[in-house]
Design a protein around this motif. Structure first.
Motif, PDB file in Angstrom:
ATOM      1  N   ASP A 109       2.525  -9.567  -5.569  1.00 12.98           N
ATOM      2  CA  ASP A 109       1.246  -8.886  -5.788  1.00 12.98           C
ATOM      3  C   ASP A 109       1.368  -7.729  -6.768  1.00 12.98           C
ATOM      4  O   ASP A 109       0.370  -7.102  -7.132  1.00 12.98           O
ATOM      5  N   ARG A 111       2.501  -4.811  -6.327  1.00 13.75           N
ATOM      6  CA  ARG A 111       2.296  -3.485  -5.742  1.00 13.75           C
ATOM      7  C   ARG A 111       3.617  -2.806  -5.362  1.00 13.75           C
ATOM      8  O   ARG A 111       3.657  -1.596  -5.173  1.00 13.75           O
ATOM      9  N   ASN A 113       5.357  -2.649  -2.600  1.00 16.03           N
ATOM     10  CA  ASN A 113       5.202  -1.847  -1.395  1.00 16.03           C
ATOM     11  C   ASN A 113       6.369  -1.948  -0.425  1.00 16.03           C
ATOM     12  O   ASN A 113       6.505  -1.098   0.451  1.00 16.03           O
ATOM     13  N   THR A 130       2.529  -0.162   2.262  1.00 13.08           N
ATOM     14  CA  THR A 130       1.155  -0.593   2.022  1.00 13.08           C
ATOM     15  C   THR A 130       0.196   0.486   2.519  1.00 13.08           C
ATOM     16  O   THR A 130       0.246   0.884   3.685  1.00 13.08           O
TER      17      THR A 130
END
Length: 229
Positions: A109, A111, A113, A130
Motif C-alpha cells: 500500500d 504506507r 506502516n 497504522t
C-alpha cells in the motif's frame, strides 16, 4: 583460504590487497568454535569453493555478555566491508533479501506502516503504525498464540489456542478500576490456608441447579437481616 591467496585482488586498480567498498557473500558456517558469534562466508562472484576465515558481525549493540544476538542462517546473503580496505579483515555489516529469499512482509500500500522481526520458525514481533490502529503484536509460529498491545484502543489482549498459565513465587495481584468478568465452562477456586470474598456494595451468589456449602468446622453468618426463600 585467504582472499589474497584466492587472487581476489587480481586486476584490482586499487592498492594490492585492498578493497574500499562493499561486497556480497553467502554464509557457509555459523558455528563459531570460540563462541564469538562469527560466521564464515563464500563469495559466489569469486569461487564457490573459496571460504573466508571467521568474520565478525556488526550488530546494533554488543558488549560483555550483552547485545543483540541474531546470527544469520547458513545460506543467507550478507553484505561485507573490509577494515581499512584490508581484504583479509572482512566484517558482515548487514543481510540482504534476494530473488530467492523474500522478506516476511510487504509494503504494497506504500504506507510503510509495519516493522517486523520474524524468526526462522515464523515467530514474529510486529510494530504497526497504522494511524488510529497502532498495535504491537507478539505471536507464535502458527499465529494461534499472541499478545496484542492496542495503543489506539488502550487495551492488551492475550490469545491462546491451548492453555494460559500464570505462576509466581511471590503472589499475583489483579486490580482494575472497572469490571472484572470471568466466563468459563468450569470454575474452581482452592486456597491452601484461607480466602475472603468482600464487596463494599451488594453481593450475590446463585446457581441454576443447586448450591452446596461444606465446612469441617462450622458456618458463621453475620447479617442485620437474613431472608431465606
Amino acid at each position: 583460504m585467504m582472499l589474497q591467496e584466492a587472487g581476489f585482488w587480481s586486476g584490482n586498480t586499487q592498492a594490492p590487497g585492498r578493497l574500499y567498498g562493499a561486497v556480497v557473500g553467502i554464509v557457509s558456517n555459523n558455528v563459531d568454535p570460540d563462541g564469538m558469534g562469527r560466521v564464515k562466508v563464500t563469495f559466489p562472484w569469486l569461487s564457490a569453493e573459496d571460504e573466508s576465515g571467521w568474520v565478525r558481525i556488526a550488530t546494533p549493540m554488543a558488549g560483555a555478555g550483552r547485545g543483540v544476538w541474531m546470527l544469520p542462517e547458513v545460506g543467507d546473503e550478507v553484505l561485507l566491508m573490509f577494515a581499512n580496505g584490508n581484504i583479509d579483515q572482512p566484517y558482515v555489516v548487514g543481510a540482504l533479501w534476494n530473488g530467492v529469499d523474500a522478506p516476511p512482509d510487504n509494503n504494497d500500500d506504500g504506507r510503510n506502516n509495519r516493522r517486523v522481526i520474524c524468526s526462522r520458525s515464523g515467530h514474529t514481533l510486529v510494530f504497526d503504525d497504522t494511524e488510529g490502529a497502532e498495535t504491537i503484536t507478539i505471536s507464535g509460529a502458527a499465529q494461534k498464540n499472541k499478545i496484542v498491545i492496542d495503543a489506539s484502543g488502550e487495551s492488551i489482549s492475550i490469545e491462546s489456542s491451548g492453555r494460559i498459565n500464570l505462576s509466581a513465587a511471590g503472589g499475583i495481584d489483579l486490580q482494575s478500576d472497572g469490571d472484572i468478568a470471568i466466563e468459563c465452562a468450569t470454575f474452581s477456586l482452592s486456597a491452601q490456608k484461607s480466602y475472603e470474598v468482600k464487596a463494599n456494595g451488594s453481593g450475590s451468589l446463585s446457581a441454576a441447579s443447586g448450591l452446596g456449602i461444606d465446612c469441617m468446622a462450622g458456618v458463621k453468618i453475620n447479617k442485620d437481616a437474613l431472608e431465606v426463600t
